[in-house]
Design a protein around this motif. Sequence first.
Motif, PDB file in Angstrom:
ATOM      1  N   THR A 169     -30.484 -67.555 -53.890  1.00 45.59           N
ATOM      2  CA  THR A 169     -30.069 -66.719 -52.758  1.00 45.59           C
ATOM      3  C   THR A 169     -28.883 -65.838 -53.162  1.00 45.59           C
ATOM      4  O   THR A 169     -28.236 -66.070 -54.190  1.00 45.59           O
ATOM      5  N   ARG A 170     -28.586 -64.866 -52.320  1.00 44.62           N
ATOM      6  CA  ARG A 170     -27.437 -63.986 -52.564  1.00 44.62           C
ATOM      7  C   ARG A 170     -26.146 -64.810 -52.659  1.00 44.62           C
ATOM      8  O   ARG A 170     -25.322 -64.592 -53.545  1.00 44.62           O
ATOM      9  N   ALA A 171     -25.975 -65.777 -51.748  1.00 43.58           N
ATOM     10  CA  ALA A 171     -24.764 -66.609 -51.773  1.00 43.58           C
ATOM     11  C   ALA A 171     -24.681 -67.411 -53.074  1.00 43.58           C
ATOM     12  O   ALA A 171     -23.601 -67.562 -53.654  1.00 43.58           O
ATOM     13  N   GLU A 172     -25.816 -67.914 -53.540  1.00 38.41           N
ATOM     14  CA  GLU A 172     -25.825 -68.666 -54.797  1.00 38.41           C
ATOM     15  C   GLU A 172     -25.508 -67.760 -55.981  1.00 38.41           C
ATOM     16  O   GLU A 172     -24.799 -68.159 -56.911  1.00 38.41           O
ATOM     17  N   ALA A 173     -26.010 -66.525 -55.947  1.00 33.09           N
ATOM     18  CA  ALA A 173     -25.706 -65.564 -57.020  1.00 33.09           C
ATOM     19  C   ALA A 173     -24.210 -65.255 -57.054  1.00 33.09           C
ATOM     20  O   ALA A 173     -23.604 -65.203 -58.130  1.00 33.09           O
ATOM     21  N   GLU A 174     -23.618 -65.070 -55.883  1.00 30.53           N
ATOM     22  CA  GLU A 174     -22.176 -64.816 -55.817  1.00 30.53           C
ATOM     23  C   GLU A 174     -21.390 -66.017 -56.333  1.00 30.53           C
ATOM     24  O   GLU A 174     -20.401 -65.866 -57.055  1.00 30.53           O
ATOM     25  N   PHE A 175     -21.842 -67.224 -55.975  1.00 33.04           N
ATOM     26  CA  PHE A 175     -21.200 -68.443 -56.467  1.00 33.04           C
ATOM     27  C   PHE A 175     -21.285 -68.497 -58.000  1.00 33.04           C
ATOM     28  O   PHE A 175     -20.297 -68.806 -58.676  1.00 33.04           O
ATOM     29  N   ALA A 176     -22.463 -68.190 -58.556  1.00 34.96           N
ATOM     30  CA  ALA A 176     -22.645 -68.233 -60.015  1.00 34.96           C
ATOM     31  C   ALA A 176     -21.769 -67.198 -60.713  1.00 34.96           C
ATOM     32  O   ALA A 176     -21.199 -67.476 -61.773  1.00 34.96           O
ATOM     33  N   ARG A 177     -21.633 -66.018 -60.131  1.00 38.95           N
ATOM     34  CA  ARG A 177     -20.775 -64.998 -60.735  1.00 38.95           C
ATOM     35  C   ARG A 177     -19.310 -65.430 -60.706  1.00 38.95           C
ATOM     36  O   ARG A 177     -18.552 -65.137 -61.624  1.00 38.95           O
ATOM     37  N   LYS A 178     -18.912 -66.135 -59.645  1.00 40.66           N
ATOM     38  CA  LYS A 178     -17.511 -66.552 -59.512  1.00 40.66           C
ATOM     39  C   LYS A 178     -17.198 -67.809 -60.321  1.00 40.66           C
ATOM     40  O   LYS A 178     -16.150 -67.899 -60.971  1.00 40.66           O
ATOM     41  N   HIS A 179     -18.113 -68.801 -60.291  1.00 39.79           N
ATOM     42  CA  HIS A 179     -17.834 -70.105 -60.901  1.00 39.79           C
ATOM     43  C   HIS A 179     -18.643 -70.385 -62.168  1.00 39.79           C
ATOM     44  O   HIS A 179     -18.406 -71.393 -62.830  1.00 39.79           O
ATOM     45  N   GLY A 180     -19.595 -69.557 -62.452  1.00 40.22           N
ATOM     46  CA  GLY A 180     -20.441 -69.754 -63.619  1.00 40.22           C
ATOM     47  C   GLY A 180     -21.780 -70.365 -63.235  1.00 40.22           C
ATOM     48  O   GLY A 180     -21.933 -70.962 -62.166  1.00 40.22           O
ATOM     49  N   PRO A 181     -22.764 -70.223 -64.119  1.00 44.24           N
ATOM     50  CA  PRO A 181     -24.110 -70.709 -63.811  1.00 44.24           C
ATOM     51  C   PRO A 181     -24.245 -72.231 -63.800  1.00 44.24           C
ATOM     52  O   PRO A 181     -25.046 -72.770 -63.047  1.00 44.24           O
ATOM     53  N   VAL A 182     -23.473 -72.925 -64.626  1.00 40.68           N
ATOM     54  CA  VAL A 182     -23.622 -74.385 -64.716  1.00 40.68           C
ATOM     55  C   VAL A 182     -23.265 -75.070 -63.400  1.00 40.68           C
ATOM     56  O   VAL A 182     -24.026 -75.920 -62.919  1.00 40.68           O
ATOM     57  N   PRO A 183     -22.140 -74.741 -62.763  1.00 45.09           N
ATOM     58  CA  PRO A 183     -21.867 -75.369 -61.463  1.00 45.09           C
ATOM     59  C   PRO A 183     -22.967 -75.080 -60.423  1.00 45.09           C
ATOM     60  O   PRO A 183     -23.295 -75.955 -59.616  1.00 45.09           O
ATOM     61  N   LEU A 184     -23.542 -73.886 -60.467  1.00 40.97           N
ATOM     62  CA  LEU A 184     -24.642 -73.602 -59.540  1.00 40.97           C
ATOM     63  C   LEU A 184     -25.849 -74.472 -59.868  1.00 40.97           C
ATOM     64  O   LEU A 184     -26.453 -75.066 -58.969  1.00 40.97           O
ATOM     65  N   GLN A 185     -26.187 -74.585 -61.134  1.00 33.83           N
ATOM     66  CA  GLN A 185     -27.324 -75.424 -61.517  1.00 33.83           C
ATOM     67  C   GLN A 185     -27.075 -76.876 -61.124  1.00 33.83           C
ATOM     68  O   GLN A 185     -28.001 -77.575 -60.701  1.00 33.83           O
ATOM     69  N   GLU A 186     -25.835 -77.336 -61.239  1.00 32.10           N
ATOM     70  CA  GLU A 186     -25.510 -78.702 -60.823  1.00 32.10           C
ATOM     71  C   GLU A 186     -25.717 -78.864 -59.322  1.00 32.10           C
ATOM     72  O   GLU A 186     -26.251 -79.874 -58.863  1.00 32.10           O
ATOM     73  N   LYS A 187     -25.312 -77.868 -58.536  1.00 30.88           N
ATOM     74  CA  LYS A 187     -25.514 -77.923 -57.081  1.00 30.88           C
ATOM     75  C   LYS A 187     -26.998 -77.894 -56.728  1.00 30.88           C
ATOM     76  O   LYS A 187     -27.445 -78.617 -55.838  1.00 30.88           O
ATOM     77  N   LEU A 188     -27.770 -77.060 -57.412  1.00 34.26           N
ATOM     78  CA  LEU A 188     -29.213 -77.016 -57.169  1.00 34.26           C
ATOM     79  C   LEU A 188     -29.844 -78.379 -57.478  1.00 34.26           C
ATOM     80  O   LEU A 188     -30.677 -78.864 -56.722  1.00 34.26           O
ATOM     81  N   GLY A 189     -29.422 -78.976 -58.592  1.00 37.71           N
ATOM     82  CA  GLY A 189     -29.950 -80.292 -58.970  1.00 37.71           C
ATOM     83  C   GLY A 189     -29.537 -81.381 -57.994  1.00 37.71           C
ATOM     84  O   GLY A 189     -30.362 -82.202 -57.580  1.00 37.71           O
ATOM     85  N   ALA A 190     -28.263 -81.394 -57.604  1.00 30.52           N
ATOM     86  CA  ALA A 190     -27.764 -82.416 -56.674  1.00 30.52           C
ATOM     87  C   ALA A 190     -28.461 -82.316 -55.322  1.00 30.52           C
ATOM     88  O   ALA A 190     -28.741 -83.338 -54.683  1.00 30.52           O
ATOM     89  N   ALA A 191     -28.795 -81.086 -54.908  1.00 25.53           N
ATOM     90  CA  ALA A 191     -29.472 -80.895 -53.626  1.00 25.53           C
ATOM     91  C   ALA A 191     -30.983 -81.066 -53.748  1.00 25.53           C
ATOM     92  O   ALA A 191     -31.684 -81.026 -52.738  1.00 25.53           O
TER      93      ALA A 191
END
Length: 192
Positions: A157-179
């Motif tokens: 999603t747009r919010a996830e893309a913004e999160f990845a740009r701010k915090h990096g792709p790995v934290p987003l992938q961890e959130k996707l996996g945890a959820a």
Amino acid sequence: MSDDSLIDAVRAHAARIFPGQRLETLAWDEGGIVENLSELAVVRVAPAAGSPAPIWIHLTAGASVAPMDDGYGLEFVLLTSAPEKLAAKLLAMVANLHADERYPLSLGQTLEVGHGWLPGASADHLLVALPTFFDPELEWLSDRARNIRFIWLVPITRAEAEFARKHGPVPLQEKLGAARADVAALVRPSVV
């Protein structure tokens, strides 16, 4: 190396990684998409028989024709929850973009699609990621003629893309996996 041998090599690689699953080769032949590649196909892998959550796997065959500076070419992987013809169009667009020397793709990058990744989808961006969802053998296809790395395009999603740009792709992938996010679903809530 001919394009046919590359398509055959990707099909053979998919057959090894997904034994017993039906394969078909698709092309986006409705024009206007592939200008930077001499030929491009998509190998679609049907879900395994009896799979509780059917997932269709789409792999490009032809994007890796021109190796990157690292010496390997990239092919792209996309998951869908149904046999979507438009997945071939999306993959053709991404492969064509990557083939333009001004826009090479790299791990961790986010791409804005400009609309839902498929009609009706809540995700409108793609995260370029390692294919961690799959058998580890999928990532590399190496033989005497080629060295190819398969990269996963994860709809986000747009919010996830913004999160990845701010915090990096790995934290987003961890959130996707945890959820336990179903990234092949057309509609899913954002994990951030």
